[in-house]
Write a protein that holds these residues in place. Structure first.
Motif, short mmCIF file in Angstrom:
data_model
loop_
_atom_site.label_atom_id
_atom_site.label_comp_id
_atom_site.label_asym_id
_atom_site.label_seq_id
_atom_site.Cartn_x
_atom_site.Cartn_y
_atom_site.Cartn_z
N SER A 178 9.01 44.66 12.34
CA SER A 178 8.67 43.64 13.32
C SER A 178 9.63 43.66 14.51
CB SER A 178 8.71 42.25 12.67
OG SER A 178 10.02 41.99 12.20
N ASP A 179 10.38 44.75 14.65
CA ASP A 179 11.32 44.80 15.76
C ASP A 179 11.47 46.24 16.25
OD1 ASP A 179 13.23 43.94 17.63
OD2 ASP A 179 13.99 42.46 16.20
N ILE A 180 12.08 46.37 17.41
CA ILE A 180 12.23 47.72 17.98
C ILE A 180 13.48 48.42 17.45
CG2 ILE A 180 11.04 47.08 20.10
CD1 ILE A 180 13.90 47.09 21.41
N TYR A 181 14.36 47.67 16.78
CA TYR A 181 15.66 48.22 16.43
C TYR A 181 15.60 49.12 15.21
CZ TYR A 181 17.07 44.45 19.51
OH TYR A 181 17.19 43.61 20.57
N LEU A 182 16.64 49.96 15.11
CA LEU A 182 16.78 50.80 13.92
C LEU A 182 17.29 49.95 12.77
CD1 LEU A 182 18.57 53.87 15.55
CD2 LEU A 182 16.26 53.86 14.59
N THR A 183 16.83 50.26 11.58
CA THR A 183 17.36 49.58 10.39
C THR A 183 18.78 50.10 10.13
OG1 THR A 183 16.54 51.36 9.01
CG2 THR A 183 15.07 49.47 9.33
N GLY A 184 19.41 49.56 9.11
CA GLY A 184 20.73 50.06 8.74
C GLY A 184 20.69 51.55 8.45
N TRP A 185 19.65 51.96 7.77
CA TRP A 185 19.50 53.37 7.38
C TRP A 185 19.28 54.23 8.62
CZ3 TRP A 185 21.06 56.15 3.67
CH2 TRP A 185 20.44 57.35 3.30
N GLY A 186 18.43 53.74 9.53
CA GLY A 186 18.17 54.47 10.77
C GLY A 186 19.43 54.52 11.64
N SER A 187 20.17 53.42 11.66
CA SER A 187 21.41 53.36 12.45
C SER A 187 22.42 54.37 11.92
CB SER A 187 22.03 51.96 12.38
OG SER A 187 21.14 51.02 12.93
N ARG A 188 22.41 54.54 10.61
CA ARG A 188 23.34 55.49 9.99
C ARG A 188 23.02 56.90 10.48
NH1 ARG A 188 23.35 58.49 5.44
NH2 ARG A 188 25.34 58.82 4.39
N TYR A 189 21.75 57.23 10.53
CA TYR A 189 21.37 58.55 11.06
C TYR A 189 21.83 58.69 12.51
CZ TYR A 189 18.33 60.00 7.21
OH TYR A 189 17.85 60.41 6.00
N ALA A 190 21.58 57.63 13.29
CA ALA A 190 21.92 57.68 14.71
C ALA A 190 23.43 57.87 14.89
CB ALA A 190 21.46 56.40 15.40
N ALA A 191 24.20 57.10 14.13
CA ALA A 191 25.66 57.17 14.27
C ALA A 191 26.17 58.56 13.90
CB ALA A 191 26.33 56.11 13.40
N ARG A 192 25.64 59.09 12.83
CA ARG A 192 26.12 60.41 12.38
C ARG A 192 25.70 61.50 13.36
NH1 ARG A 192 27.45 61.48 6.56
NH2 ARG A 192 28.57 59.58 6.05
N THR A 193 24.53 61.36 13.92
CA THR A 193 24.10 62.34 14.92
C THR A 193 25.04 62.28 16.12
OG1 THR A 193 21.83 62.01 14.20
CG2 THR A 193 22.13 63.11 16.31
N ALA A 194 25.36 61.07 16.55
CA ALA A 194 26.24 60.90 17.70
C ALA A 194 27.63 61.43 17.41
CB ALA A 194 26.31 59.43 18.09
N MET A 195 28.16 61.12 16.22
CA MET A 195 29.52 61.55 15.88
C MET A 195 29.60 63.08 15.79
SD MET A 195 31.06 58.68 13.29
CE MET A 195 29.68 58.50 12.19
N THR A 196 28.54 63.67 15.27
CA THR A 196 28.51 65.14 15.20
C THR A 196 28.53 65.72 16.61
OG1 THR A 196 27.23 64.99 13.17
CG2 THR A 196 27.22 67.11 14.28
N ALA A 197 27.72 65.14 17.49
CA ALA A 197 27.66 65.64 18.87
C ALA A 197 28.98 65.42 19.59
CB ALA A 197 26.53 64.95 19.61
N MET A 198 29.64 64.32 19.31
CA MET A 198 30.90 64.02 19.99
C MET A 198 32.10 64.70 19.33
SD MET A 198 30.55 60.05 21.24
CE MET A 198 29.93 59.30 19.75
N GLU A 199 31.80 65.43 18.26
CA GLU A 199 32.83 66.21 17.56
C GLU A 199 34.00 65.34 17.10
OE1 GLU A 199 33.69 69.33 20.32
OE2 GLU A 199 31.97 70.51 19.70
N VAL A 200 33.68 64.24 16.51
CA VAL A 200 34.72 63.41 15.90
C VAL A 200 34.49 63.40 14.39
CG1 VAL A 200 35.15 61.93 17.88
CG2 VAL A 200 33.36 61.31 16.25
N LYS A 201 35.54 63.00 13.70
CA LYS A 201 35.49 63.06 12.24
C LYS A 201 34.50 62.02 11.69
CE LYS A 201 38.69 62.86 8.37
NZ LYS A 201 40.00 62.38 7.96
#
Lengths: 382, 369
Positions: A196-219
């Motif tokens: 019922s919302d446009i936002y990512l769930t916790g699980w989706g946010s986890r994917y997003a964060a990990r994708t971003a961290m991988t791209a930004m080359e941080v641990k």
């Protein structure tokens, strides 16, 4: 004291959940009258109408002139019911698709080429001013783009991946593009977005964060992630478009979960406007309230500073909308300092913040639809 | 006429309201049943039920195959509680779905009976959700309990530790650079103003012509008692560096049956030596273990690691430099001679390098690296 509030909130949640359950349990007997009942009510109405009509007959010996009015009323009632049914049955209202499974999906917005050019120009100027600062852009695609199988049969939506590709092509070379659509598409069968919302769930946010961290080359934090349920009564903003009656009947809501790394760094955050310091990124009262998504950063502050024990000399400036709120908490174990800026609420500029906090990385983190329609980023960049 | 019109509007509104609610109820009941079914599947799949963690079903970004495997694990090996929740929920859902469908057809009594049964079946699932919420609120409460002052202290401690780590890293690089500079013939030239005390293993430095014979004060069968016996010779060189490597005979003869007794005696000898040569830097080698048949033939040598560790502790305690040869030995296990006690000629190069690195460490204020 705080715990008492949680306890109260918990009871509220429990009550809400219980109400939802109870309603569902009682539906066959109470909430949804059986056909037998309906027939009975119609009979009663007919009988009442008969009495009403027989009244004047008894008094005045009949009044044939009222029959057309009654017919007219009946016709109007039928028309009203028909219009209402038609309205309820519509699977597309105000840019939102209502799916067969009850899910609501926002239609991808049309990008504004002029705005994209201006953003590109702003990013380019910033790169010239801060050559040592890496800039990244991650746009969260609409759920309809990632999980189109839920859309109504005849729904025709824009190809948002093509739109995103076009935006990417217009951005300067210095900007690192993070293709979240590709990551999410690989997991489209999972619970990535709220119904019922446009936002990512916790699980989706986890994917997003990990994708971003991988791209930004941080641990990326090691160890397991712990899942916490913060609310099961989330009713998102897409549901606000539904009729009040529907809204009331669907009170049970969705689950709001967060994922926390097992070895999460310690941190504290500072509200950029009030200067208030806190040891938590979450608003526990909001979790038990009517808008559980406000649990992140107390509903989204103009500017938030986060200081962590992940000492690595990295300062990340996140420029984003409320989509970023559920993703940024997952960055705390990977950056020493994080500055979260919501351009729609913050009067400062990206360049000013980059200078003030000596940032090493800038991440533009938006919902793709918001990015295409909101102009606050333009002001912050230019 | 105006009254009739208002009445008509009212009737329309009421009728529309009733019809709307009923229609909505019908639509929502089916929609909600599907949604909950999807939620239950999701619950099982995401592993969030019963305290499962996200990575108990593996990191999907790291390995999609492992994710599927663990998902299967999550479904097949889930805790009993999870299984029971899953099963009962799905039963509840099917019952809910059927009752929603039958809602228009069945009599009210039948609906009430179904609802009661449904309520009974859904209770454990409801309790489970409450437990999950309690855990979630407990986590938030734990964060709220953190004060910014505490967090600032944690951050400052982390910064200090980080600075130390940076220093250690910088020193590692510096040390590595020095090690690289030792490569080639210059290695033996680097030994200046030294004596090497030890047993038959140290004799190799002399036998293989690597170090000057007169500076290698070692013989087969020597023990720490030789330090006293050779004191005059040692003093005659007034060495700046004294390297010591005993142990294999000391342990073999059983004169010091425990590590404590051995280190006590060793400590006395070292202090005696230091007293005679106060300017000299004393470096004590870890005891090179015996292996293969030798270790089998003399079980007492199996205690070498224990003795060596005791020597290390003694050196740290007494302020003598300790040279840990474990990594060198591990890296060159093929350099043991057939007897399992002595070393082949090539090993001495690595061993000597380790002595020089220890001198380098001490010069930089590091007693053991």
């Amino acid at each position: 004291m705080a715990f008492e509030k949680y306890a109260a909130g918990r009871e509220q949640n429990a009550a809400a959940a219980a109400q939802g359950k109870k309603k569902r349990m009682m539906d066959p007997a109470a909430s949804r009258p059986s056909r037998t009942e309906t027939v009975y009510e119609e009979d009663e109405y007919t009988a009442a109408g008969g009495d009403e009509m027989s009244g004047p007959e008894q008094k005045g010996g009949g009044n044939g002139g009222r029959i057309p009015i009654v017919l007219l009323c009946a016709a109007l009632i039928a028309a009203g019911v028909f219009l209402l049914y038609k309205d309820i049955s519509r699977d597309y209202r105000h840019g939102i698709y209502r799916c067969e499974n009850g899910r609501m999906l926002e239609a991808p917005a049309e990008p504004d080429p002029g705005k994209t050019d201006l953003v590109s120009s702003g990013v380019k100027n910033l790169a010239e001013k801060f050559p040592d600062v890496d800039q990244y852009m991650m746009l969260v695609p609409a759920a309809a783009c990632i999980q189109p199988e839920d859309l109504p049969e005849n729904a025709q939506i824009r190809d948002q991946r093509a739109d995103l590709a076009q935006i990417r092509s217009k951005m300067p070379q210095s900007l690192h593009w993070i293709d979240l659509a590709e990551t999410l598409s690989g997991h489209s069968g999972e619970n990535l977005y709220y119904d019922s919302d446009i936002y990512l769930t916790g699980w989706g946010s986890r994917y997003a964060a990990r994708t971003a961290m991988t791209a930004m080359e941080v641990k990326i934090p090691e160890g397991r992630d712990q899942c916490y349920l913060l609310s099961n009564t989330l009713i998102g903003r897409l549901a606000a478009d539904r009729l009040p009656a529907l809204h009331l009947l669907d009170r049970q809501g969705e689950r709001l979960e967060i994922y926390v790394p097992e070895k999460e760094a310690y941190y504290y955050c500072i509200n950029g406007r009030s200067g208030k310091r806190s040891g938590s990124l979450y608003d526990s009262e909001a979790a038990a309230g009517t808008s559980p998504y406000n649990v992140f950063f107390e509903g989204g502050k103009a500017l938030t500073q986060i200081h962590t024990t992940a000492i690595n000399g990295e300062t990340l400036l996140v420029v984003g909308d409320r989509t970023a709120d559920s993703i940024v908490p997952l960055f705390v174990s990977s950056f020493e300092h994080i500055i979260l800026m919501h351009p729609s609420k913050c009067a400062k500029t990206v360049a000013g913040l980059a200078r003030e906090y000596e940032v090493t990385k800038i991440l533009y983190l938006y919902d793709a639809n918001d990015f295409m329609t909101d102009s606050a980023l333009l002001r912050a960049l230019n | 006429m105006g009254g009739i019109f208002r009445l008509v509007i009212l009737i329309i509104v009421l009728a529309a309201g009733i019809a709307g609610i009923r229609l909505a109820a019908g639509r929502l009941a089916s929609g909600r049943a599907e949604k909950e079914a999807a939620e239950q599947v999701s619950l099982a799949e995401t592993g969030s039920a019963a305290g499962w963690t996200a990575q108990e079903k593996a990191d999907p970004l790291l390995s999609s195959s492992s994710e599927e495997e663990t998902k299967q694990d999550g479904l097949t090996e889930a805790p009993e509680e999870g299984e029971s929740v899953d099963r009962q929920s799905s039963e509840g859902l099917s019952a809910g779905g059927s009752s929603a469908d039958a809602g228009g057809d069945a009599a009210a009594d039948d609906g009430a009976t179904t609802a009661a049964a449904e309520a009974e079946e859904e209770k454990p699932a409801f309790d489970h959700v409450m437990t999950e919420l309690e855990n979630g609120y407990a986590y938030l409460a734990s964060l709220d309990a953190r004060t910014p002052v505490e967090m600032e202290y944690m951050i400052s401690e982390a910064q200090k530790e980080h600075e130390k780590e940076l220093e250690r890293e910088a020193y590692r690089l510096k040390r590595e650079k020095y090690r690289e500079s030792l490569e080639g013939k210059r290695l033996w030239d680097a030994f200046e103003d030294f004596v090497f005390l030890g047993d038959s293993r140290v004799v190799g430095f002399d036998v293989y012509g690597l170090l000057p014979s007169d500076r290698v004060l070692a013989e087969a069968g020597d023990t720490i008692n030789s330090i006293t016996n050779r004191m005059d010779t040692i003093k005659s060189f007034s060495p700046k560096y004294i390297f010591i490597s005993y142990g294999i005979n000391d342990i073999g003869i059983g004169f010091w049956p425990t590590a404590e007794e051995y280190t006590s005696a060793f400590s006395e000898k070292l202090h005696e030596l230091q007293k005679e040569l106060p300017e000299a830097e004393i470096y004590v080698n870890s005891i090179i273990p015996a292996r293969g048949d030798a270790a089998q033939a003399y079980p007492v040598w199996q205690g070498i690691p224990e003795y060596s560790e005791a020597v290390r502790q003694m050196c740290e305690r007494e302020g003598f430099a300790f040279i840990d040869n474990a990594s060198v030995i591990e890296e060159h296990m093929d350099q043991y001679a057939d007897d399992g006690v002595h070393m082949q000629p090539d090993f001495y190069r690595y061993w000597a390098e380790n002595q020089l690195l220890a001198v380098f460490d001490r010069k930089n204020g590091v007693l053991s690296f």
